[in-house]
Design a protein around this motif. Sequence first.
Motif, short mmCIF file in Angstrom:
data_model
loop_
_atom_site.label_atom_id
_atom_site.label_comp_id
_atom_site.label_asym_id
_atom_site.label_seq_id
_atom_site.Cartn_x
_atom_site.Cartn_y
_atom_site.Cartn_z
N LEU A 42 23.07 -26.10 17.81
CA LEU A 42 22.74 -27.49 17.55
C LEU A 42 21.47 -27.56 16.72
O LEU A 42 20.42 -27.08 17.13
CB LEU A 42 22.54 -28.26 18.86
CG LEU A 42 22.16 -29.73 18.73
CD1 LEU A 42 23.27 -30.50 18.01
CD2 LEU A 42 21.89 -30.33 20.09
N LEU A 43 21.60 -28.11 15.53
CA LEU A 43 20.45 -28.28 14.66
C LEU A 43 19.93 -29.70 14.85
O LEU A 43 20.69 -30.66 14.84
CB LEU A 43 20.86 -28.06 13.20
CG LEU A 43 21.44 -26.69 12.88
CD1 LEU A 43 21.86 -26.63 11.43
CD2 LEU A 43 20.43 -25.60 13.19
N THR A 44 18.65 -29.81 15.03
CA THR A 44 18.06 -31.13 15.24
C THR A 44 17.02 -31.41 14.16
O THR A 44 16.50 -30.50 13.52
CB THR A 44 17.38 -31.21 16.61
OG1 THR A 44 16.36 -30.21 16.69
CG2 THR A 44 18.37 -31.00 17.74
N ALA A 45 16.77 -32.68 14.00
CA ALA A 45 15.72 -33.09 13.07
C ALA A 45 14.38 -32.86 13.75
O ALA A 45 14.31 -32.44 14.92
CB ALA A 45 15.90 -34.56 12.70
N SER A 46 13.32 -33.16 13.05
CA SER A 46 12.01 -32.92 13.63
C SER A 46 11.84 -33.70 14.93
O SER A 46 12.45 -34.73 15.14
CB SER A 46 10.91 -33.32 12.63
OG SER A 46 11.00 -34.71 12.38
N GLY A 47 11.04 -33.19 15.78
CA GLY A 47 10.81 -33.83 17.07
C GLY A 47 11.46 -33.02 18.18
O GLY A 47 12.33 -32.21 17.95
#
Length: 85
Positions: free
Chosen positions: A51-56
């Motif tokens: 799972l790739l997530t955005a910043s944070g």
Amino acid sequence: MRTTISLEDQLASQVRREAAARGMSVSAFIAATLSDALKRREPAEQRPFELLTASGVRSLPTIDLDRPRAIETDDDTAFYARRQS
């Protein structure tokens, strides 16, 4: 195509018995068995899901990731509300 294979004695006996039980020649039985095995190939091992997530570190507090349809509904509601304004 003519091919020579070597089988252990016990396996060769099992192949002969099974071929006879099915009314097939040993050659036809081996060909059918190999053909079936090649058709049932196991799919290539898939890489693990990442799972790739955005910043944070966390999701936004207003988004419930257990209800993905709600996100779409909220987006549609906001979009059409802007168009009607």
